[in-house]
Scaffold this motif. Structure first.
Motif, PDB file in Angstrom:
ATOM      1  N   LEU A   4      -3.013   9.258   5.147  1.00  0.00           N
ATOM      2  CA  LEU A   4      -4.119   8.441   4.658  1.00  0.00           C
ATOM      3  C   LEU A   4      -3.545   7.261   3.878  1.00  0.00           C
ATOM      4  CD1 LEU A   4      -6.332  11.375   3.354  1.00  0.00           C
ATOM      5  CD2 LEU A   4      -6.644  10.097   5.477  1.00  0.00           C
ATOM      6  N   SER A   5      -4.023   6.060   4.173  1.00  0.00           N
ATOM      7  CA  SER A   5      -3.529   4.845   3.509  1.00  0.00           C
ATOM      8  C   SER A   5      -4.406   4.489   2.327  1.00  0.00           C
ATOM      9  CB  SER A   5      -3.531   3.674   4.493  1.00  0.00           C
ATOM     10  OG  SER A   5      -2.695   3.953   5.578  1.00  0.00           O
ATOM     11  N   TYR A   6      -3.752   4.035   1.250  1.00  0.00           N
ATOM     12  CA  TYR A   6      -4.457   3.632   0.035  1.00  0.00           C
ATOM     13  C   TYR A   6      -3.824   2.362  -0.524  1.00  0.00           C
ATOM     14  CZ  TYR A   6      -6.237   8.436  -0.029  1.00  0.00           C
ATOM     15  OH  TYR A   6      -6.847   9.623   0.289  1.00  0.00           O
ATOM     16  N   ALA A   7      -4.597   1.654  -1.326  1.00  0.00           N
ATOM     17  CA  ALA A   7      -4.055   0.515  -2.080  1.00  0.00           C
ATOM     18  C   ALA A   7      -3.255   1.060  -3.258  1.00  0.00           C
ATOM     19  CB  ALA A   7      -5.207  -0.362  -2.583  1.00  0.00           C
ATOM     20  N   LEU A   8      -2.317   0.257  -3.741  1.00  0.00           N
ATOM     21  CA  LEU A   8      -1.541   0.642  -4.915  1.00  0.00           C
ATOM     22  C   LEU A   8      -2.390   0.451  -6.167  1.00  0.00           C
ATOM     23  CD1 LEU A   8       1.870  -1.099  -4.144  1.00  0.00           C
ATOM     24  CD2 LEU A   8       1.279   1.302  -3.806  1.00  0.00           C
TER      25      LEU A   8
ATOM     26  N   TRP B 157       4.281   9.750  -2.297  1.00  0.00           N
ATOM     27  CA  TRP B 157       3.746   8.966  -1.199  1.00  0.00           C
ATOM     28  C   TRP B 157       4.814   8.058  -0.602  1.00  0.00           C
ATOM     29  CZ3 TRP B 157       4.389   4.065  -2.987  1.00  0.00           C
ATOM     30  CH2 TRP B 157       4.287   3.846  -4.355  1.00  0.00           C
ATOM     31  N   LYS B 158       4.497   7.522   0.581  1.00  0.00           N
ATOM     32  CA  LYS B 158       5.416   6.619   1.289  1.00  0.00           C
ATOM     33  C   LYS B 158       4.890   5.186   1.166  1.00  0.00           C
ATOM     34  CE  LYS B 158       6.955   5.625   5.982  1.00  0.00           C
ATOM     35  NZ  LYS B 158       6.781   5.998   7.391  1.00  0.00           N
ATOM     36  N   PRO B 159       5.759   4.231   0.800  1.00  0.00           N
ATOM     37  CA  PRO B 159       5.300   2.843   0.664  1.00  0.00           C
ATOM     38  C   PRO B 159       4.946   2.224   2.027  1.00  0.00           C
ATOM     39  CG  PRO B 159       7.489   3.142  -0.319  1.00  0.00           C
ATOM     40  CD  PRO B 159       7.158   4.386   0.423  1.00  0.00           C
ATOM     41  N   ILE B 160       3.953   1.369   2.020  1.00  0.00           N
ATOM     42  CA  ILE B 160       3.625   0.549   3.193  1.00  0.00           C
ATOM     43  C   ILE B 160       4.168  -0.845   2.903  1.00  0.00           C
ATOM     44  CG2 ILE B 160       1.788  -0.465   4.594  1.00  0.00           C
ATOM     45  CD1 ILE B 160       0.000   1.895   3.727  1.00  0.00           C
TER      46      ILE B 160
ATOM     47  N   GLY C 161       0.837  -1.196   0.000  1.00  0.00           N
ATOM     48  CA  GLY C 161       0.000   0.000   0.000  1.00  0.00           C
ATOM     49  C   GLY C 161       0.866   1.238   0.000  1.00  0.00           C
ATOM     50  N   LYS C 162       0.204   2.382   0.186  1.00  0.00           N
ATOM     51  CA  LYS C 162       0.925   3.653   0.220  1.00  0.00           C
ATOM     52  C   LYS C 162       0.256   4.579   1.226  1.00  0.00           C
ATOM     53  CE  LYS C 162      -1.722   5.705  -3.580  1.00  0.00           C
ATOM     54  NZ  LYS C 162      -1.670   6.275  -4.924  1.00  0.00           N
ATOM     55  N   VAL C 163       1.057   5.493   1.762  1.00  0.00           N
ATOM     56  CA  VAL C 163       0.545   6.518   2.659  1.00  0.00           C
ATOM     57  C   VAL C 163       0.716   7.858   1.949  1.00  0.00           C
ATOM     58  CG1 VAL C 163       0.843   7.707   4.865  1.00  0.00           C
ATOM     59  CG2 VAL C 163       1.111   5.231   4.748  1.00  0.00           C
ATOM     60  N   VAL C 164      -0.378   8.593   1.871  1.00  0.00           N
ATOM     61  CA  VAL C 164      -0.376   9.929   1.285  1.00  0.00           C
ATOM     62  C   VAL C 164      -0.679  10.902   2.417  1.00  0.00           C
ATOM     63  CG1 VAL C 164      -1.491  11.459  -0.384  1.00  0.00           C
ATOM     64  CG2 VAL C 164      -1.170   9.041  -0.933  1.00  0.00           C
TER      65      VAL C 164
END
Length: 194
Positions: A96-100, A143-146, A42-45
């Motif tokens: 905020l976390s999102y799917a790639l 964004w930052k990778p999860i 995922g990613k954090v924006v």
């Protein structure tokens, strides 16, 4: 992630093995599948959110998840820049976390060769090294990778079990409707899927 279904050779397929192979293809959980880009789940924006002052002029207290936004080149936060100034709001960053999505994956494919390699399980030292190298890249996504965690994998294994049970129920229904024939190891018909 693309996982190929490998069925045993021979004229018969054991019922539970068949269900497990299908579930593994739909919801992989084996460690060997999680290397490189598959370790980024995922990613954090970070979004800037204004926090208004209270009616009596006091600043609202931001929760622990919110971070003050850096607004100057010398590293001062908005709070530090506003000292002595009257302002109606303060700005904080909300993660905020999102799917790639496909564009995110394409961007990662370009930069992954420049970063330390990933393999599940990702140690804390490997995570720190990866994220520091990522942050140091000039042409990287904002964004930052999860990265994959044991908790994420635990949830994935629960999802796998749900998929496995769904395949078992579907095959049992096919058998009950007479569209599937079950036999034992000698090819003798049996009255139930085992």
């Amino acid at each position: 992630m693309e996982v190929h279904v490998k069925l045993p050779s021979g004229p018969l397929i054991e019922y539970l093995v068949f269900c497990r192979v299908l579930a593994q293809a739909a919801c992989p959980t084996e460690k060997r599948h999680f290397t490189g880009i598959e370790c980024i789940v995922g990613k954090v924006v970070y979004s800037q959110v204004p926090m208004p002052r209270t009616p009596d002029g006091e600043r609202c207290v931001a929760s622990a998840e919110l971070q003050s936004v850096l607004l100057s080149n010398d590293g001062r936060t908005l709070d530090q820049l506003q000292q002595g100034e009257v302002s109606q709001s303060q700005v904080v960053e909300l993660p905020l976390s999102y799917a790639l999505d496909a564009a995110d994956r394409a961007a990662l494919v370009k930069i992954l060769p420049l970063l330390p390699s990933l393999r599940y399980p990702v140690s804390q030292a490997d995570e720190v090294a990866f994220l520091e190298a990522y942050a140091a890249l000039k042409d990287r996504p904002a964004w930052k990778p999860i990265l994959i965690t044991d908790s994420w994998m635990f949830d994935r294994k629960n999802e796998y079990m749900t998929v496995l049970q769904g395949h078992q129920k579907a095959l049992a229904e096919e058998f009950r409707q007479g569209r599937l024939r079950a036999v034992d190891a000698r090819g003798v018909p049996v009255d139930a899927l085992r």
